[in-house]
Scaffold this motif. Sequence first.
Motif, PDB file in Angstrom:
ATOM      1  N   CYS A   1       0.851  -1.195   0.000  1.00 27.89           N
ATOM      2  CA  CYS A   1       0.000   0.000   0.000  1.00 27.89           C
ATOM      3  C   CYS A   1       0.884   1.242   0.000  1.00 27.89           C
ATOM      4  N   ALA A   2       0.522   2.215  -0.833  1.00 26.80           N
ATOM      5  CA  ALA A   2       1.212   3.500  -0.830  1.00 26.80           C
ATOM      6  C   ALA A   2       0.598   4.353   0.275  1.00 26.80           C
ATOM      7  N   VAL A   3       1.446   4.912   1.114  1.00 25.47           N
ATOM      8  CA  VAL A   3       1.003   5.745   2.233  1.00 25.47           C
ATOM      9  C   VAL A   3       1.393   7.179   1.895  1.00 25.47           C
ATOM     10  N   GLY A   4       0.390   8.036   1.713  1.00 30.90           N
ATOM     11  CA  GLY A   4       0.648   9.427   1.333  1.00 30.90           C
ATOM     12  C   GLY A   4       1.381  10.205   2.411  1.00 30.90           C
ATOM     13  N   ALA A   5       1.892  11.382   2.013  1.00 30.03           N
ATOM     14  CA  ALA A   5       2.681  12.211   2.919  1.00 30.03           C
ATOM     15  C   ALA A   5       1.822  13.020   3.880  1.00 30.03           C
ATOM     16  N   GLY A   6       0.521  13.112   3.659  1.00 34.66           N
ATOM     17  CA  GLY A   6      -0.346  13.874   4.560  1.00 34.66           C
ATOM     18  C   GLY A   6      -0.543  13.152   5.870  1.00 34.66           C
ATOM     19  N   ASP A   7      -1.119  13.859   6.843  1.00 31.79           N
ATOM     20  CA  ASP A   7      -1.305  13.223   8.148  1.00 31.79           C
ATOM     21  C   ASP A   7      -2.732  12.722   8.348  1.00 31.79           C
ATOM     22  N   GLU A   8      -3.492  12.562   7.257  1.00 32.99           N
ATOM     23  CA  GLU A   8      -4.850  12.023   7.352  1.00 32.99           C
ATOM     24  C   GLU A   8      -4.795  10.535   7.689  1.00 32.99           C
ATOM     25  N   PRO A   9      -5.692  10.039   8.513  1.00 31.69           N
ATOM     26  CA  PRO A   9      -5.722   8.609   8.808  1.00 31.69           C
ATOM     27  C   PRO A   9      -6.061   7.811   7.548  1.00 31.69           C
ATOM     28  N   GLY A  10      -5.525   6.620   7.454  1.00 33.69           N
ATOM     29  CA  GLY A  10      -5.793   5.753   6.309  1.00 33.69           C
ATOM     30  C   GLY A  10      -5.788   4.308   6.737  1.00 33.69           C
ATOM     31  N   LEU A  11      -6.022   3.425   5.744  1.00 35.71           N
ATOM     32  CA  LEU A  11      -5.939   2.001   6.053  1.00 35.71           C
ATOM     33  C   LEU A  11      -5.422   1.237   4.860  1.00 35.71           C
ATOM     34  N   CYS A  12      -4.792   0.139   5.159  1.00 32.66           N
ATOM     35  CA  CYS A  12      -4.280  -0.798   4.176  1.00 32.66           C
ATOM     36  C   CYS A  12      -4.951  -2.127   4.494  1.00 32.66           C
ATOM     37  N   GLU A  13      -5.492  -2.800   3.477  1.00 35.17           N
ATOM     38  CA  GLU A  13      -6.266  -4.012   3.725  1.00 35.17           C
ATOM     39  C   GLU A  13      -5.955  -5.065   2.669  1.00 35.17           C
ATOM     40  N   THR A  14      -5.789  -6.302   3.117  1.00 35.51           N
ATOM     41  CA  THR A  14      -5.551  -7.400   2.173  1.00 35.51           C
ATOM     42  C   THR A  14      -6.887  -7.856   1.592  1.00 35.51           C
ATOM     43  N   PRO A  15      -6.850  -8.572   0.476  1.00 33.62           N
ATOM     44  CA  PRO A  15      -8.086  -9.167  -0.031  1.00 33.62           C
ATOM     45  C   PRO A  15      -8.616 -10.196   0.969  1.00 33.62           C
ATOM     46  N   ARG A  16      -9.914 -10.428   0.921  1.00 42.72           N
ATOM     47  CA  ARG A  16     -10.531 -11.419   1.812  1.00 42.72           C
ATOM     48  C   ARG A  16     -10.347 -12.806   1.210  1.00 42.72           C
ATOM     49  N   GLU A  17      -9.989 -13.723   2.051  1.00 45.40           N
ATOM     50  CA  GLU A  17      -9.775 -15.113   1.640  1.00 45.40           C
ATOM     51  C   GLU A  17     -10.675 -16.014   2.487  1.00 45.40           C
ATOM     52  N   ASP A  18     -11.092 -17.140   1.933  1.00 43.02           N
ATOM     53  CA  ASP A  18     -11.879 -18.096   2.702  1.00 43.02           C
ATOM     54  C   ASP A  18     -11.068 -18.565   3.904  1.00 43.02           C
ATOM     55  N   SER A  19     -11.704 -18.579   5.067  1.00 46.20           N
ATOM     56  CA  SER A  19     -11.028 -18.997   6.291  1.00 46.20           C
ATOM     57  C   SER A  19     -10.668 -20.475   6.204  1.00 46.20           C
ATOM     58  N   ALA A  20      -9.462 -20.809   6.675  1.00 43.17           N
ATOM     59  CA  ALA A  20      -8.993 -22.191   6.635  1.00 43.17           C
ATOM     60  C   ALA A  20      -8.703 -22.732   8.021  1.00 43.17           C
ATOM     61  N   GLY A  21      -9.083 -22.006   9.035  1.00 49.77           N
ATOM     62  CA  GLY A  21      -8.820 -22.455  10.398  1.00 49.77           C
ATOM     63  C   GLY A  21      -9.450 -21.499  11.385  1.00 49.77           C
ATOM     64  N   ALA A  22      -9.119 -21.688  12.629  1.00 50.11           N
ATOM     65  CA  ALA A  22      -9.646 -20.832  13.692  1.00 50.11           C
ATOM     66  C   ALA A  22      -9.064 -19.428  13.558  1.00 50.11           C
ATOM     67  N   PRO A  23      -9.814 -18.408  13.972  1.00 51.68           N
ATOM     68  CA  PRO A  23      -9.304 -17.036  13.852  1.00 51.68           C
ATOM     69  C   PRO A  23      -7.973 -16.810  14.554  1.00 51.68           C
ATOM     70  N   ASP A  24      -7.746 -17.497  15.670  1.00 45.84           N
ATOM     71  CA  ASP A  24      -6.485 -17.279  16.370  1.00 45.84           C
ATOM     72  C   ASP A  24      -5.301 -17.967  15.695  1.00 45.84           C
ATOM     73  N   SER A  25      -5.544 -18.706  14.610  1.00 50.98           N
ATOM     74  CA  SER A  25      -4.432 -19.297  13.862  1.00 50.98           C
ATOM     75  C   SER A  25      -3.915 -18.343  12.782  1.00 50.98           C
ATOM     76  N   TYR A  26      -4.475 -17.133  12.723  1.00 50.06           N
ATOM     77  CA  TYR A  26      -4.042 -16.108  11.770  1.00 50.06           C
ATOM     78  C   TYR A  26      -3.331 -14.983  12.505  1.00 50.06           C
ATOM     79  N   SER A  27      -2.397 -14.361  11.826  1.00 50.44           N
ATOM     80  CA  SER A  27      -1.754 -13.155  12.349  1.00 50.44           C
ATOM     81  C   SER A  27      -1.428 -12.234  11.178  1.00 50.44           C
ATOM     82  N   ALA A  28      -1.287 -10.955  11.470  1.00 48.02           N
ATOM     83  CA  ALA A  28      -0.974  -9.972  10.435  1.00 48.02           C
ATOM     84  C   ALA A  28       0.141  -9.069  10.928  1.00 48.02           C
TER      85      ALA A  28
END
Length: 194
Positions: free
Chosen positions: A140-167
């Motif tokens: 993700c390109a993060v602009g030089a301004g100080d506005e809040p933003g977000l970077c998000e991955t595409p959604r994938e079908d879950s393959a396990g328990a939520p606690d088996s994922y980390s980012a």
Amino acid sequence: MNLRLIGIGAGVLVILSLPLAGAIAGPEFAGPDDGKGGGLFSTLGLSDSSRSSPTPPARAAAPTPQAAGPERPGPIEQPRTDSRCGPELSSPHGVEAQTCILVGEGQTWGRSYYRNTSGRALDAVLTVMGPAGRTVQILCAVGAGDEPGLCETPREDSAGAPDSYSAVAEFAVPDDEGRLLLRSGSNSPAPADG
């Protein structure tokens, strides 16, 4: 008897014409010296040539009847999304971020909320690691301004328990060196006080 009928007829005619005269005059009728330029002439759309009057008041259009149809349902209920986020972190270089794992409708994805006050454009690499070595990564390109933003991955079908994922999100200067300014994780330990 004819005179009596004529008198009664004239009285009835006067009584019936009063509501019509009131409806034509309306609430604006205050006489010729009201100072508003209103009155019966302007209500009827006529102008008195002896006075200059402003533009006649605009008339509101009659409301159009609405077709009766089936009732519209309320707002669509949004599916539940669960999240597991690491702490909000900041670097002395002017980058703040918090990274999360989100789960909803049988899918899992990563999201990093950030704010860049460093005064320069940055690159953010967000990586989601799942069970059985599954990895999804996005730049993700993060602009030089100080506005809040977000970077998000595409959604994938879950393959396990939520606690088996980390980012993990890494914010770096986009040059040959790629100097790392901040690393933020969904399961990062909270910074120690003191």
